[in-house]
Design a protein around this motif. Structure first.
Motif, PDB file in Angstrom:
ATOM      1  N   PHE A  52       0.820  -1.209   0.000  1.00 54.09           N
ATOM      2  CA  PHE A  52       0.000   0.000   0.000  1.00 54.09           C
ATOM      3  C   PHE A  52       0.850   1.252   0.000  1.00 54.09           C
ATOM      4  O   PHE A  52       1.937   1.286   0.590  1.00 54.09           O
ATOM      5  N   MET A  53       0.346   2.282  -0.681  1.00 48.69           N
ATOM      6  CA  MET A  53       0.994   3.591  -0.724  1.00 48.69           C
ATOM      7  C   MET A  53       0.027   4.621  -0.158  1.00 48.69           C
ATOM      8  O   MET A  53      -1.155   4.324   0.050  1.00 48.69           O
ATOM      9  N   HIS A  54       0.529   5.826   0.063  1.00 51.01           N
ATOM     10  CA  HIS A  54      -0.325   6.896   0.563  1.00 51.01           C
ATOM     11  C   HIS A  54      -0.968   7.627  -0.605  1.00 51.01           C
ATOM     12  O   HIS A  54      -0.339   7.819  -1.641  1.00 51.01           O
ATOM     13  N   ALA A  55      -2.216   8.020  -0.438  1.00 54.12           N
ATOM     14  CA  ALA A  55      -2.929   8.770  -1.474  1.00 54.12           C
ATOM     15  C   ALA A  55      -2.370  10.184  -1.578  1.00 54.12           C
ATOM     16  O   ALA A  55      -1.949  10.765  -0.582  1.00 54.12           O
ATOM     17  N   TRP A 110       2.521   7.360   5.212  1.00 52.01           N
ATOM     18  CA  TRP A 110       2.677   8.733   4.741  1.00 52.01           C
ATOM     19  C   TRP A 110       4.122   9.213   4.938  1.00 52.01           C
ATOM     20  O   TRP A 110       4.731   9.777   4.039  1.00 52.01           O
ATOM     21  N   LYS A 111       4.693   8.965   6.102  1.00 50.45           N
ATOM     22  CA  LYS A 111       6.022   9.495   6.431  1.00 50.45           C
ATOM     23  C   LYS A 111       7.171   8.620   5.953  1.00 50.45           C
ATOM     24  O   LYS A 111       8.242   9.131   5.624  1.00 50.45           O
ATOM     25  N   TYR A 135      -9.293   4.449   4.640  1.00 51.65           N
ATOM     26  CA  TYR A 135      -9.227   5.813   5.165  1.00 51.65           C
ATOM     27  C   TYR A 135      -8.911   5.774   6.650  1.00 51.65           C
ATOM     28  O   TYR A 135      -9.667   5.212   7.430  1.00 51.65           O
ATOM     29  N   TYR A 136      -7.797   6.400   7.032  1.00 50.66           N
ATOM     30  CA  TYR A 136      -7.437   6.467   8.447  1.00 50.66           C
ATOM     31  C   TYR A 136      -7.788   7.821   9.040  1.00 50.66           C
ATOM     32  O   TYR A 136      -7.585   8.083  10.223  1.00 50.66           O
ATOM     33  N   GLY A 137      -8.336   8.692   8.223  1.00 49.92           N
ATOM     34  CA  GLY A 137      -8.767  10.028   8.642  1.00 49.92           C
ATOM     35  C   GLY A 137      -9.713  10.581   7.599  1.00 49.92           C
ATOM     36  O   GLY A 137     -10.339   9.829   6.849  1.00 49.92           O
ATOM     37  N   ASP A 173      -9.565  -0.229  17.469  1.00 54.66           N
ATOM     38  CA  ASP A 173      -8.342  -0.355  16.658  1.00 54.66           C
ATOM     39  C   ASP A 173      -8.087   0.876  15.795  1.00 54.66           C
ATOM     40  O   ASP A 173      -7.142   0.909  15.002  1.00 54.66           O
ATOM     41  N   MET A 174      -8.916   1.921  15.948  1.00 60.02           N
ATOM     42  CA  MET A 174      -8.770   3.128  15.124  1.00 60.02           C
ATOM     43  C   MET A 174      -7.404   3.779  15.298  1.00 60.02           C
ATOM     44  O   MET A 174      -6.801   4.235  14.327  1.00 60.02           O
ATOM     45  N   LEU A 175      -6.886   3.810  16.506  1.00 59.38           N
ATOM     46  CA  LEU A 175      -5.572   4.412  16.743  1.00 59.38           C
ATOM     47  C   LEU A 175      -4.483   3.636  16.011  1.00 59.38           C
ATOM     48  O   LEU A 175      -3.561   4.232  15.439  1.00 59.38           O
ATOM     49  N   LEU A 176      -4.582   2.307  15.988  1.00 60.23           N
ATOM     50  CA  LEU A 176      -3.607   1.489  15.250  1.00 60.23           C
ATOM     51  C   LEU A 176      -3.667   1.786  13.754  1.00 60.23           C
ATOM     52  O   LEU A 176      -2.630   1.862  13.083  1.00 60.23           O
ATOM     53  N   LEU A 177      -4.881   1.972  13.224  1.00 64.14           N
ATOM     54  CA  LEU A 177      -5.035   2.305  11.811  1.00 64.14           C
ATOM     55  C   LEU A 177      -4.442   3.680  11.513  1.00 64.14           C
ATOM     56  O   LEU A 177      -3.751   3.860  10.506  1.00 64.14           O
ATOM     57  N   LYS A 178      -4.685   4.633  12.385  1.00 66.46           N
ATOM     58  CA  LYS A 178      -4.125   5.980  12.211  1.00 66.46           C
ATOM     59  C   LYS A 178      -2.596   5.925  12.225  1.00 66.46           C
ATOM     60  O   LYS A 178      -1.938   6.555  11.400  1.00 66.46           O
ATOM     61  N   GLU A 179      -2.026   5.150  13.118  1.00 66.51           N
ATOM     62  CA  GLU A 179      -0.570   4.995  13.170  1.00 66.51           C
ATOM     63  C   GLU A 179      -0.042   4.359  11.885  1.00 66.51           C
ATOM     64  O   GLU A 179       0.996   4.784  11.362  1.00 66.51           O
ATOM     65  N   LEU A 180      -0.751   3.364  11.355  1.00 65.56           N
ATOM     66  CA  LEU A 180      -0.358   2.740  10.091  1.00 65.56           C
ATOM     67  C   LEU A 180      -0.385   3.766   8.966  1.00 65.56           C
ATOM     68  O   LEU A 180       0.568   3.879   8.186  1.00 65.56           O
TER      69      LEU A 180
END
Length: 137
Positions: free
Chosen positions: A39-42, A124-125, A92-94, A112-119
């Motif tokens: 996976f890549m970032h949009a 992204w970074k 979508y993590y946000g 598990d939303m926080l884990l998804l946001k961290e992923l």
């Protein structure tokens, strides 16, 4: 048919629940499991990680929209053929908005939303990351 998990390269497990409003997509996706993709970032749709080489789902649009909520999973079916997101998958993590309609078929477990946001922020970074999709036991 409850849902699926994502296993990250660091062995973090993130759980997702299928939507009742998308039974055809959920069943077709479950039949694909297990599989791996990188996976890549949009760039355009916001806080989303995505792929454009998802396993094909030869189904019609169902519960389709460009508007998503954080934690939702979308899939671009092969039909109709004019769809720009055909054969794409996004998580979508946000906040975000899709390029074209996709089938919205699952959402992350709230806990598990926080884990998804961290992923999402890691992709992204730090760049692309291989993820493994498996059935939820």
């Amino acid at each position: 048919m409850t849902g699926f998990i994502i296993r990250t390269s660091g062995n973090t497990i993130i759980r997702f629940r299928y939507y009742e409003d998308a039974p055809v997509t959920s069943q077709a996706f479950a039949a694909l499991l297990p599989f791996n993709r990188t996976f890549m970032h949009a760039r355009m749709s916001g806080q989303e990680i995505w792929i454009d080489n998802a396993p094909e789902l030869d189904i019609m649009q169902e519960n389709a929209s460009v508007f998503t909520e954080p934690g939702e999973v979308v899939y671009g079916p092969l039909k109709p053929a004019r769809t720009k997101t055909s054969n794409c998958m996004g998580i979508y993590y946000g906040e975000g908005k899709g390029l074209d309609c996709c089938n919205i078929f699952a959402k992350v477990f709230e806990e598990d939303m926080l884990l998804l946001k961290e992923l999402g922020e890691t992709v992204w970074k730090q760049g692309m990351q291989e993820l493994t999709f498996e059935g939820l036991v």
